[in-house]
Design a protein around this motif. Structure first.
Motif, PDB file in Angstrom:
ATOM      1  N   SER B 113       2.173  -3.602   6.449  1.00  0.00           N
ATOM      2  CA  SER B 113       0.800  -4.065   6.647  1.00  0.00           C
ATOM      3  C   SER B 113      -0.162  -3.138   5.910  1.00  0.00           C
ATOM      4  CB  SER B 113       0.464  -4.080   8.136  1.00  0.00           C
ATOM      5  OG  SER B 113       0.421  -2.763   8.612  1.00  0.00           O
ATOM      6  N   LYS B 114      -1.378  -3.604   5.755  1.00  0.00           N
ATOM      7  CA  LYS B 114      -2.414  -2.817   5.088  1.00  0.00           C
ATOM      8  C   LYS B 114      -2.605  -1.461   5.783  1.00  0.00           C
ATOM      9  CE  LYS B 114      -5.767  -2.788   2.007  1.00  0.00           C
ATOM     10  NZ  LYS B 114      -5.406  -2.864   0.599  1.00  0.00           N
ATOM     11  N   GLU B 115      -2.589  -1.479   7.119  1.00  0.00           N
ATOM     12  CA  GLU B 115      -2.799  -0.228   7.876  1.00  0.00           C
ATOM     13  C   GLU B 115      -1.668   0.752   7.589  1.00  0.00           C
ATOM     14  OE1 GLU B 115      -2.773  -3.359   9.898  1.00  0.00           O
ATOM     15  OE2 GLU B 115      -4.751  -3.421   8.943  1.00  0.00           O
ATOM     16  N   ASP B 116      -0.436   0.217   7.593  1.00  0.00           N
ATOM     17  CA  ASP B 116       0.712   1.086   7.319  1.00  0.00           C
ATOM     18  C   ASP B 116       0.583   1.713   5.937  1.00  0.00           C
ATOM     19  OD1 ASP B 116       1.788   0.501   9.726  1.00  0.00           O
ATOM     20  OD2 ASP B 116       3.157  -1.039   8.991  1.00  0.00           O
ATOM     21  N   ALA B 117       0.215   0.869   4.975  1.00  0.00           N
ATOM     22  CA  ALA B 117       0.093   1.361   3.596  1.00  0.00           C
ATOM     23  C   ALA B 117      -0.942   2.468   3.516  1.00  0.00           C
ATOM     24  CB  ALA B 117      -0.272   0.217   2.665  1.00  0.00           C
ATOM     25  N   GLU B 118      -2.042   2.291   4.233  1.00  0.00           N
ATOM     26  CA  GLU B 118      -3.081   3.311   4.196  1.00  0.00           C
ATOM     27  C   GLU B 118      -2.622   4.588   4.872  1.00  0.00           C
ATOM     28  OE1 GLU B 118      -6.586   1.353   5.639  1.00  0.00           O
ATOM     29  OE2 GLU B 118      -6.755   0.309   3.719  1.00  0.00           O
ATOM     30  N   GLU B 119      -1.902   4.423   5.966  1.00  0.00           N
ATOM     31  CA  GLU B 119      -1.413   5.594   6.690  1.00  0.00           C
ATOM     32  C   GLU B 119      -0.486   6.416   5.786  1.00  0.00           C
ATOM     33  OE1 GLU B 119       0.604   4.728  10.434  1.00  0.00           O
ATOM     34  OE2 GLU B 119       1.511   6.719  10.261  1.00  0.00           O
ATOM     35  N   CYS B 120       0.345   5.731   5.000  1.00  0.00           N
ATOM     36  CA  CYS B 120       1.303   6.431   4.136  1.00  0.00           C
ATOM     37  C   CYS B 120       0.715   6.743   2.763  1.00  0.00           C
ATOM     38  CB  CYS B 120       2.549   5.590   3.935  1.00  0.00           C
ATOM     39  SG  CYS B 120       3.391   5.162   5.425  1.00  0.00           S
ATOM     40  N   ARG B 121      -0.501   6.332   2.475  1.00  0.00           N
ATOM     41  CA  ARG B 121      -1.091   6.427   1.134  1.00  0.00           C
ATOM     42  C   ARG B 121      -0.134   5.820   0.113  1.00  0.00           C
ATOM     43  NH1 ARG B 121      -1.241  12.311   1.817  1.00  0.00           N
ATOM     44  NH2 ARG B 121      -1.812  12.623  -0.339  1.00  0.00           N
ATOM     45  N   CYS B 122       0.452   4.695   0.491  1.00  0.00           N
ATOM     46  CA  CYS B 122       1.511   4.089  -0.325  1.00  0.00           C
ATOM     47  C   CYS B 122       0.893   3.228  -1.416  1.00  0.00           C
ATOM     48  CB  CYS B 122       2.420   3.240   0.554  1.00  0.00           C
ATOM     49  SG  CYS B 122       3.784   2.513  -0.330  1.00  0.00           S
ATOM     50  N   GLU B 123       1.436   3.369  -2.629  1.00  0.00           N
ATOM     51  CA  GLU B 123       0.895   2.595  -3.747  1.00  0.00           C
ATOM     52  C   GLU B 123       1.598   1.260  -3.920  1.00  0.00           C
ATOM     53  OE1 GLU B 123       0.864   5.187  -7.140  1.00  0.00           O
ATOM     54  OE2 GLU B 123      -0.430   6.604  -6.088  1.00  0.00           O
ATOM     55  N   LYS B 124       2.772   1.143  -3.314  1.00  0.00           N
ATOM     56  CA  LYS B 124       3.509  -0.116  -3.457  1.00  0.00           C
ATOM     57  C   LYS B 124       4.197  -0.415  -2.123  1.00  0.00           C
ATOM     58  CE  LYS B 124       6.683  -2.403  -6.657  1.00  0.00           C
ATOM     59  NZ  LYS B 124       7.817  -2.713  -5.765  1.00  0.00           N
ATOM     60  N   PRO B 125       3.449  -0.966  -1.163  1.00  0.00           N
ATOM     61  CA  PRO B 125       3.996  -1.082   0.194  1.00  0.00           C
ATOM     62  C   PRO B 125       4.853  -2.332   0.405  1.00  0.00           C
ATOM     63  CG  PRO B 125       1.695  -1.694   0.187  1.00  0.00           C
ATOM     64  CD  PRO B 125       2.053  -1.379  -1.231  1.00  0.00           C
ATOM     65  N   TYR B 126       5.531  -2.792  -0.608  1.00  0.00           N
ATOM     66  CA  TYR B 126       6.406  -3.945  -0.439  1.00  0.00           C
ATOM     67  C   TYR B 126       7.644  -3.756  -1.318  1.00  0.00           C
ATOM     68  CZ  TYR B 126       3.721  -4.930  -4.623  1.00  0.00           C
ATOM     69  OH  TYR B 126       3.097  -4.810  -5.833  1.00  0.00           O
ATOM     70  N   PRO B 127       8.800  -4.249  -0.867  1.00  0.00           N
ATOM     71  CA  PRO B 127      10.004  -4.126  -1.688  1.00  0.00           C
ATOM     72  C   PRO B 127      10.022  -5.172  -2.791  1.00  0.00           C
ATOM     73  CG  PRO B 127      10.525  -5.145   0.412  1.00  0.00           C
ATOM     74  CD  PRO B 127       9.069  -4.843   0.442  1.00  0.00           C
ATOM     75  N   GLY B 128      10.772  -4.906  -3.863  1.00  0.00           N
ATOM     76  CA  GLY B 128      10.892  -5.873  -4.940  1.00  0.00           C
ATOM     77  C   GLY B 128      11.603  -7.126  -4.448  1.00  0.00           C
ATOM     78  N   ASN B 129      12.496  -6.896  -3.501  1.00  0.00           N
ATOM     79  CA  ASN B 129      13.306  -7.961  -2.943  1.00  0.00           C
ATOM     80  C   ASN B 129      12.670  -8.459  -1.644  1.00  0.00           C
ATOM     81  OD1 ASN B 129      15.571  -9.558  -2.675  1.00  0.00           O
ATOM     82  ND2 ASN B 129      16.905  -7.873  -3.326  1.00  0.00           N
ATOM     83  N   LEU B 130      11.457  -8.947  -1.751  1.00  0.00           N
ATOM     84  CA  LEU B 130      10.690  -9.269  -0.543  1.00  0.00           C
ATOM     85  C   LEU B 130      11.224 -10.551   0.101  1.00  0.00           C
ATOM     86  CD1 LEU B 130       8.230  -8.401   1.120  1.00  0.00           C
ATOM     87  CD2 LEU B 130       6.856  -9.916  -0.264  1.00  0.00           C
ATOM     88  N   VAL B 131      11.637 -10.432   1.349  1.00  0.00           N
ATOM     89  CA  VAL B 131      12.160 -11.597   2.055  1.00  0.00           C
ATOM     90  C   VAL B 131      11.159 -12.081   3.103  1.00  0.00           C
ATOM     91  CG1 VAL B 131      14.071 -12.465   3.435  1.00  0.00           C
ATOM     92  CG2 VAL B 131      14.509 -10.771   1.670  1.00  0.00           C
ATOM     93  N   LEU B 132      10.533 -11.145   3.780  1.00  0.00           N
ATOM     94  CA  LEU B 132       9.613 -11.509   4.855  1.00  0.00           C
ATOM     95  C   LEU B 132       8.276 -10.793   4.707  1.00  0.00           C
ATOM     96  CD1 LEU B 132      11.957 -11.386   7.954  1.00  0.00           C
ATOM     97  CD2 LEU B 132      10.930 -13.415   6.960  1.00  0.00           C
ATOM     98  N   GLY B 133       7.220 -11.496   5.060  1.00  0.00           N
ATOM     99  CA  GLY B 133       5.908 -10.858   5.069  1.00  0.00           C
ATOM    100  C   GLY B 133       5.126 -11.114   3.802  1.00  0.00           C
ATOM    101  N   GLU B 134       3.857 -10.766   3.872  1.00  0.00           N
ATOM    102  CA  GLU B 134       2.951 -10.971   2.745  1.00  0.00           C
ATOM    103  C   GLU B 134       2.765  -9.657   2.009  1.00  0.00           C
ATOM    104  OE1 GLU B 134       0.713 -13.690   1.798  1.00  0.00           O
ATOM    105  OE2 GLU B 134       2.290 -14.841   2.810  1.00  0.00           O
ATOM    106  N   LYS B 135       2.776  -9.735   0.670  1.00  0.00           N
ATOM    107  CA  LYS B 135       2.468  -8.540  -0.119  1.00  0.00           C
ATOM    108  C   LYS B 135       1.032  -8.122   0.140  1.00  0.00           C
ATOM    109  CE  LYS B 135       5.259  -9.047  -4.228  1.00  0.00           C
ATOM    110  NZ  LYS B 135       5.285  -9.274  -5.667  1.00  0.00           N
ATOM    111  N   VAL B 136       0.811  -6.858   0.410  1.00  0.00           N
ATOM    112  CA  VAL B 136      -0.564  -6.364   0.408  1.00  0.00           C
ATOM    113  C   VAL B 136      -0.669  -5.322  -0.697  1.00  0.00           C
ATOM    114  CG1 VAL B 136      -1.091  -6.794   2.822  1.00  0.00           C
ATOM    115  CG2 VAL B 136      -0.011  -4.654   2.183  1.00  0.00           C
ATOM    116  N   GLU B 137      -1.857  -5.220  -1.255  1.00  0.00           N
ATOM    117  CA  GLU B 137      -2.063  -4.253  -2.321  1.00  0.00           C
ATOM    118  C   GLU B 137      -1.957  -2.839  -1.776  1.00  0.00           C
ATOM    119  OE1 GLU B 137      -2.339  -4.317  -5.681  1.00  0.00           O
ATOM    120  OE2 GLU B 137      -1.543  -6.293  -5.197  1.00  0.00           O
ATOM    121  N   GLY B 138      -1.343  -1.973  -2.551  1.00  0.00           N
ATOM    122  CA  GLY B 138      -1.223  -0.588  -2.117  1.00  0.00           C
ATOM    123  C   GLY B 138      -2.535   0.164  -2.289  1.00  0.00           C
ATOM    124  N   VAL B 139      -2.510   1.395  -1.831  1.00  0.00           N
ATOM    125  CA  VAL B 139      -3.684   2.235  -1.968  1.00  0.00           C
ATOM    126  C   VAL B 139      -3.792   2.677  -3.413  1.00  0.00           C
ATOM    127  CG1 VAL B 139      -4.742   4.370  -1.171  1.00  0.00           C
ATOM    128  CG2 VAL B 139      -3.333   3.033   0.385  1.00  0.00           C
TER     129      VAL B 139
END
Lengths: 141, 280
Positions: B113-139
């Motif tokens: 989720s967006k919150e998780d990505a922000e918490e981790c300062r993650c630039e790519k918070p989704y796997p390339g092999n995305l099966v479930l969930g919506e891509k959110v833009e990284g920080v």
């Protein structure tokens, strides 16, 4: 120590096949170069792991030269390919840590380039004289 | 339906259809969360995703990460693994180094989720092999990185002197790193790290990790989170990720076929065979 009259300590890692022979040629040809360098002979410039360079700097060496064969002439075929890649990374990390990347230099000197060896050493020595003593002591708590 | 329900349902489907022999994920039991291998469909209701247990599948020294141990005992099993972006990148980098076999793994990629990505300062918070969930833009952009870049060289030295002086040499950053897979660690060698002194050599001790992980860092930030004295290690790793992309056009954890740049020649011919000769 003030910058005036500062004589830097410079370490040069020379590869056995090219740069060390180049240094030897500079010597037997009686070419003049500053006496600030201390040469360590390694079998290949690919042997010089960046930790060695950082170790030298943190022990008070003011500059480190890594000298190897020209690309394509490596005795071990691709040893200096490694060196060129890792030195690029090393310079970036040094910059981020606050150490001037110019204190580390990678140059290619072949066995026939005694004059070039003398030139590289002279240039690097005057560069390090400009930069002054290594400020790494202040990193020691 | 919430995210975790979707994950549980899909895992159930995979197990039922015998697509995988087991599902590897986190299990919550009595309020505690731990890695667990689900083979029984009934247990899947305990499957959770937790931000506190990132990369737990991978953080172990050479050949001893949980996944590879599991595949050693059951060499023909196929295991479904619930992964987030960082975990998938870790698996890809480990596969490159022969630590896990991706053919035996089916990736159940879950977006953060967006919150998780922000918490981790993650630039790519989704796997390339995305099966479930919506891509959110990284920080994009990092405060610490910008702060460091705006400093002059003497200021940077002062900054790192302050930070590294706090180090208690717990090796937490190394132990938790999914990419630190060597059995013999340079950070323990007497040549580089004197024993009996605290803090360890400045900047040598931390430099060793900066350099070794430079071309393989997946930016999970576990080192920084593990650090008991809050040394901002991720700052330099983020800068190095960018440098490695600029210098060698390489991004860690993206393509399992792409060789790591420090092990290839300038024209990107692998030197891996030489490495194998020396190492094994």
């Amino acid at each position: 120590m003030d910058k005036k009259g500062f004589e830097p300590k410079i370490l040069a890692f020379c590869c056995n096949w090219c740069a060390y022979a180049g240094a030897d040629l500079a010597g037997v040809s009686r070419m003049q170069y500053p006496p600030n360098i201390r040469i360590i002979r390694v079998m290949c410039s690919g042997r010089v792991e960046p930790e060695l360079v950082v170790k030298a700097l943190s022990l008070g060496t003011d500059g480190v030269l890594v000298l190897g064969c020209h690309i394509g002439d490596c005795h071990y075929i691709s040893g200096n390919h490694r060196t060129v890649k890792r030195m690029a990374i090393l310079e970036r990390i040094l910059g981020y840590l606050g150490i001037d990347p110019a204190r580390v230099k990678l140059e290619w000197v072949s066995a026939a380039e005694g004059a070039r060896f003398a030139q590289v050493v002279s240039d690097f020595t005057s560069k390090i004289k400009e930069l002054g003593p290594i400020p790494l002591q202040e990193l020691r708590p | 339906m919430s995210m975790i329900d979707n994950v549980q349902n899909l895992a159930r489907e995979w197990l039922d259809s015998k697509e995988v022999d087991a599902i590897f994920g986190l299990k919550e039991q009595d309020g505690y969360i731990a890695p667990y291998l689900f083979t029984d469909v009934g247990e899947l209701s305990c499957l959770v995703i937790s931000n506190q247990y990132r990369l737990c599948y991978t953080c172990r020294p050479a050949k001893e990460n949980i996944l590879s141990l599991m595949l050693q005992t059951e060499p023909n099993a196929k295991i479904g693994v619930v992964v987030r972006g960082c975990e998938e990148r870790a698996l890809i980098e480990l596969a490159k180094r022969g630590q896990v076999d991706l053919k035996r793994i089916k990736i159940l990629g879950v977006a953060c989720s967006k919150e998780d990505a922000e918490e981790c300062r993650c630039e790519k918070p989704y796997p390339g092999n995305l099966v479930l969930g919506e891509k959110v833009e990284g920080v994009s952009g990092d405060e610490n990185v910008n702060a460091l870049l705006s400093k002059s060289l003497p200021e940077r030295r002062a900054f790192w002197k302050h930070e590294f002086s706090k180090c208690i040499k717990c090796y937490g950053c190394r132990n938790v790193c999914p990419m630190c897979i060597c059995k013999d660690c340079k950070m323990e060698q007497e040549l580089y790290t004197e024993t009996g002194w605290l803090p360890p050599g400045i900047p040598m001790f931390h430099f060793i990790r900066f350099y070794h992980i430079s071309d393989r860092c997946i930016g999970c930030g576990e080192c920084e989170k593990a650090c008991p004295v809050d040394i901002p290690l991720l700052t330099i790793f983020k800068l190095l990720q960018k440098d490695v992309k600029d210098l060698f056009d390489y991004e860690a954890g993206m393509d399992v076929e792409q060789e790591e740049p420090l092990l290839t020649t300038l024209d990107e011919t692998p030197m891996r065979e030489e490495v194998m000769d020396v190492g094994v």
